[in-house]
Write a protein that holds these residues in place. Structure first.
Motif, PDB file in Angstrom:
ATOM      1  N   UNK A 154       0.833  -1.204   0.000  1.00 46.41           N
ATOM      2  CA  UNK A 154       0.000   0.000   0.000  1.00 46.41           C
ATOM      3  C   UNK A 154       0.866   1.251   0.000  1.00 46.41           C
ATOM      4  N   UNK A 155       1.968   1.235   0.757  1.00 43.74           N
ATOM      5  CA  UNK A 155       2.876   2.381   0.777  1.00 43.74           C
ATOM      6  C   UNK A 155       3.450   2.649  -0.612  1.00 43.74           C
ATOM      7  N   UNK A 156       3.717   1.569  -1.356  1.00 40.22           N
ATOM      8  CA  UNK A 156       4.221   1.720  -2.714  1.00 40.22           C
ATOM      9  C   UNK A 156       3.181   2.395  -3.603  1.00 40.22           C
ATOM     10  N   UNK A 157       1.926   1.980  -3.462  1.00 38.76           N
ATOM     11  CA  UNK A 157       0.848   2.614  -4.232  1.00 38.76           C
ATOM     12  C   UNK A 157       0.728   4.088  -3.860  1.00 38.76           C
ATOM     13  N   UNK A 158       0.770   4.384  -2.578  1.00 35.83           N
ATOM     14  CA  UNK A 158       0.648   5.774  -2.137  1.00 35.83           C
ATOM     15  C   UNK A 158       1.803   6.639  -2.631  1.00 35.83           C
ATOM     16  N   UNK A 159       2.992   6.046  -2.745  1.00 32.59           N
ATOM     17  CA  UNK A 159       4.138   6.798  -3.245  1.00 32.59           C
ATOM     18  C   UNK A 159       3.973   7.166  -4.715  1.00 32.59           C
ATOM     19  N   UNK A 162      -1.431  10.133  -4.806  1.00 36.28           N
ATOM     20  CA  UNK A 162      -1.417  11.317  -3.946  1.00 36.28           C
ATOM     21  C   UNK A 162      -1.214  10.975  -2.475  1.00 36.28           C
ATOM     22  N   UNK A 163      -0.994   9.693  -2.180  1.00 35.23           N
ATOM     23  CA  UNK A 163      -0.679   9.290  -0.813  1.00 35.23           C
ATOM     24  C   UNK A 163      -1.843   9.179   0.135  1.00 35.23           C
ATOM     25  N   UNK A 164      -3.067   9.210  -0.370  1.00 32.22           N
ATOM     26  CA  UNK A 164      -4.241   9.266   0.512  1.00 32.22           C
ATOM     27  C   UNK A 164      -4.972   7.943   0.666  1.00 32.22           C
ATOM     28  N   UNK A 165      -4.488   6.881   0.047  1.00 31.06           N
ATOM     29  CA  UNK A 165      -5.236   5.625   0.045  1.00 31.06           C
ATOM     30  C   UNK A 165      -5.057   4.863   1.351  1.00 31.06           C
ATOM     31  N   UNK A 166      -6.138   4.180   1.746  1.00 33.10           N
ATOM     32  CA  UNK A 166      -6.140   3.427   2.998  1.00 33.10           C
ATOM     33  C   UNK A 166      -6.433   1.968   2.697  1.00 33.10           C
ATOM     34  N   UNK A 176      -0.406  -7.717   6.492  1.00 36.15           N
ATOM     35  CA  UNK A 176       0.943  -8.063   6.927  1.00 36.15           C
ATOM     36  C   UNK A 176       1.824  -6.815   6.940  1.00 36.15           C
ATOM     37  N   UNK A 177       2.625  -6.691   7.985  1.00 31.99           N
ATOM     38  CA  UNK A 177       3.611  -5.613   8.087  1.00 31.99           C
ATOM     39  C   UNK A 177       5.017  -6.208   8.025  1.00 31.99           C
ATOM     40  N   UNK A 178       6.007  -5.325   7.877  1.00 37.00           N
ATOM     41  CA  UNK A 178       7.427  -5.705   7.933  1.00 37.00           C
ATOM     42  C   UNK A 178       7.849  -6.627   6.796  1.00 37.00           C
ATOM     43  N   UNK A 179       7.264  -6.439   5.635  1.00 32.34           N
ATOM     44  CA  UNK A 179       7.702  -7.151   4.430  1.00 32.34           C
ATOM     45  C   UNK A 179       8.090  -6.109   3.388  1.00 32.34           C
ATOM     46  N   UNK A 180       8.752  -6.553   2.336  1.00 36.13           N
ATOM     47  CA  UNK A 180       9.026  -5.663   1.216  1.00 36.13           C
ATOM     48  C   UNK A 180       7.758  -5.468   0.393  1.00 36.13           C
ATOM     49  N   UNK A 181       7.705  -4.370  -0.346  1.00 37.54           N
ATOM     50  CA  UNK A 181       6.543  -4.117  -1.205  1.00 37.54           C
ATOM     51  C   UNK A 181       6.357  -5.255  -2.188  1.00 37.54           C
ATOM     52  N   UNK A 182       5.159  -5.806  -2.213  1.00 36.65           N
ATOM     53  CA  UNK A 182       4.744  -6.882  -3.113  1.00 36.65           C
ATOM     54  C   UNK A 182       5.568  -8.162  -2.953  1.00 36.65           C
ATOM     55  N   UNK A 183       6.203  -8.327  -1.780  1.00 33.08           N
ATOM     56  CA  UNK A 183       6.873  -9.593  -1.485  1.00 33.08           C
ATOM     57  C   UNK A 183       5.877 -10.739  -1.501  1.00 33.08           C
ATOM     58  N   UNK A 184       4.623 -10.448  -1.168  1.00 30.47           N
ATOM     59  CA  UNK A 184       3.581 -11.478  -1.122  1.00 30.47           C
ATOM     60  C   UNK A 184       3.360 -12.137  -2.483  1.00 30.47           C
ATOM     61  N   UNK A 219     -13.974   7.854  -5.987  1.00 30.24           N
ATOM     62  CA  UNK A 219     -13.071   8.959  -6.294  1.00 30.24           C
ATOM     63  C   UNK A 219     -13.191   9.319  -7.767  1.00 30.24           C
ATOM     64  N   UNK A 220     -13.348  10.590  -8.087  1.00 27.41           N
ATOM     65  CA  UNK A 220     -13.508  10.975  -9.495  1.00 27.41           C
ATOM     66  C   UNK A 220     -12.254  10.748 -10.328  1.00 27.41           C
ATOM     67  N   UNK A 221     -11.074  10.634  -9.680  1.00 26.28           N
ATOM     68  CA  UNK A 221      -9.843  10.443 -10.445  1.00 26.28           C
ATOM     69  C   UNK A 221      -9.562   8.979 -10.779  1.00 26.28           C
ATOM     70  N   UNK A 222     -10.447   8.061 -10.304  1.00 33.68           N
ATOM     71  CA  UNK A 222     -10.263   6.655 -10.620  1.00 33.68           C
ATOM     72  C   UNK A 222      -9.096   5.985  -9.927  1.00 33.68           C
ATOM     73  N   UNK A 223      -8.517   6.649  -8.949  1.00 29.31           N
ATOM     74  CA  UNK A 223      -7.388   6.085  -8.228  1.00 29.31           C
ATOM     75  C   UNK A 223      -7.851   5.231  -7.045  1.00 29.31           C
ATOM     76  N   UNK A 224      -7.057   4.229  -6.673  1.00 27.40           N
ATOM     77  CA  UNK A 224      -5.728   3.860  -7.195  1.00 27.40           C
ATOM     78  C   UNK A 224      -5.772   2.869  -8.361  1.00 27.40           C
ATOM     79  N   UNK A 225      -6.964   2.535  -8.846  1.00 28.56           N
ATOM     80  CA  UNK A 225      -7.071   1.555  -9.927  1.00 28.56           C
ATOM     81  C   UNK A 225      -6.317   2.019 -11.165  1.00 28.56           C
ATOM     82  N   UNK A 226      -6.384   3.319 -11.425  1.00 26.48           N
ATOM     83  CA  UNK A 226      -5.727   3.854 -12.610  1.00 26.48           C
ATOM     84  C   UNK A 226      -4.214   3.648 -12.549  1.00 26.48           C
ATOM     85  N   UNK A 227      -3.614   3.972 -11.418  1.00 30.29           N
ATOM     86  CA  UNK A 227      -2.165   3.808 -11.279  1.00 30.29           C
ATOM     87  C   UNK A 227      -1.777   2.335 -11.237  1.00 30.29           C
ATOM     88  N   UNK A 228      -2.516   1.526 -10.506  1.00 29.82           N
ATOM     89  CA  UNK A 228      -2.215   0.095 -10.453  1.00 29.82           C
ATOM     90  C   UNK A 228      -2.262  -0.526 -11.848  1.00 29.82           C
TER      91      UNK A 228
END
Length: 262
Positions: A154-159, A162-166, A176-184, A219-228
């Motif tokens: 999620x942090x990778x997506x927010x980076x 606009x950083x607002x996704x939950x 899960x915490x304490x893993x690398x981004x998309x290690x899963x 969201x009118x900007x279609x995020x985060x689906x658009x970026x993903x």
């Protein structure tokens, strides 16, 4: 070692999540997860994909009493003993199976929420939906008993946005915490506590992840689906999170380690 940082269940499909400190894992997923679902009179299922405001409905079910509330409607509570329990044919993404009716009062309450006639259906204590493709019974979830997501992903997506996704936008059961981004993406089997999970398939995402859970609006900007869609596309799917199948039952507690077996 990665750790289990959050647990969520959704008593009614497409409504708000319930944060838990601990949860019981069964063949069908977390105990009391997605045991209820809305369906039209013809049996077709109703979700927040069309009615985003359903995510503003909060539900609690302790196995005996169902409580539902919404900021704009009086709360309702019904005992399972009041449920009519009449067989009602329905389906989820091509799986057709019978569920059970609840009460006219609950039907009317949810019909006002979505502004069309619907029934609130219950699976009962055991789901009649067996998915041969994964070899287990499943609740009203889209296709798998459990969904895992990771804080680093999620942090990778927010980076990249606009950083607002939950995390609530992605509606996971296990975080899960304490893993690398998309290690899963590389995990095949994991153990949390005494429960072993098969990491079966990446989760293809849809417009649901563009809904702000706090407002129940897209969201009118279609995020985060658009970026993903630009960097997490696998074939026709835009992926975030992994679908899990439990190999045994047991208890999960926030804070437990996540052991990568394969």
């Amino acid at each position: 070692m990665p750790t289990l940082s959050a647990l969520y269940r959704y008593p009614i499909k497409s409504t708000a999540g319930e944060a838990l400190d601990r949860a019981t894992v069964t063949e069908e997923g977390l105990l009391r997860d997605r045991r209820f679902m809305l369906a039209r009179p013809d049996g077709s299922f109703v979700t927040a994909r069309r009615y985003a405001g359903l995510q503003r409905v909060f539900a609690r079910f302790d196995g005996e009493q169902l409580f539902v509330m919404h900021d704009d409607h009086p709360a309702v509570s019904e005992s399972r003993h009041a449920f009519a329990r009449q067989p009602f044919q329905t389906g989820v993404w091509g799986d057709e199976f019978p569920a059970l009716t609840t009460t006219l009062r609950l039907d009317a309450w949810f019909s006002r929420i979505v502004d069309e006639p619907v029934h609130l259906l219950w699976l009962g204590d055991r789901s009649n939906r067996h998915r041969d493709s994964i070899g287990v019974r499943v609740s009203f979830a889209d296709g798998y008993p459990l969904l895992l997501t990771a804080e680093a992903s999620l942090a990778d997506v927010n980076a990249r946005t606009d950083g607002s996704h939950v995390m609530a936008q992605f509606r996971p059961n296990v975080v899960v915490a304490d893993s690398a981004a998309f290690a899963e993406d590389g995990w095949q089997r994991i153990r949390i506590g005494d429960v072993v999970f098969r990491v079966d398939k990446p989760c293809g995402r849809c417009v649901m992840i563009t809904v702000d859970p706090a407002t129940g609006e897209r969201r009118p900007d279609g995020e985060p689906l658009r970026t993903l869609g630009r960097y997490r596309r696998q074939g026709k799917d835009v992926c975030f999170g992994q679908n899990l199948v439990a190999e045994n039952s047991g208890e999960l507690r926030v804070g437990q380690g996540v052991e990568i077996l394969e």
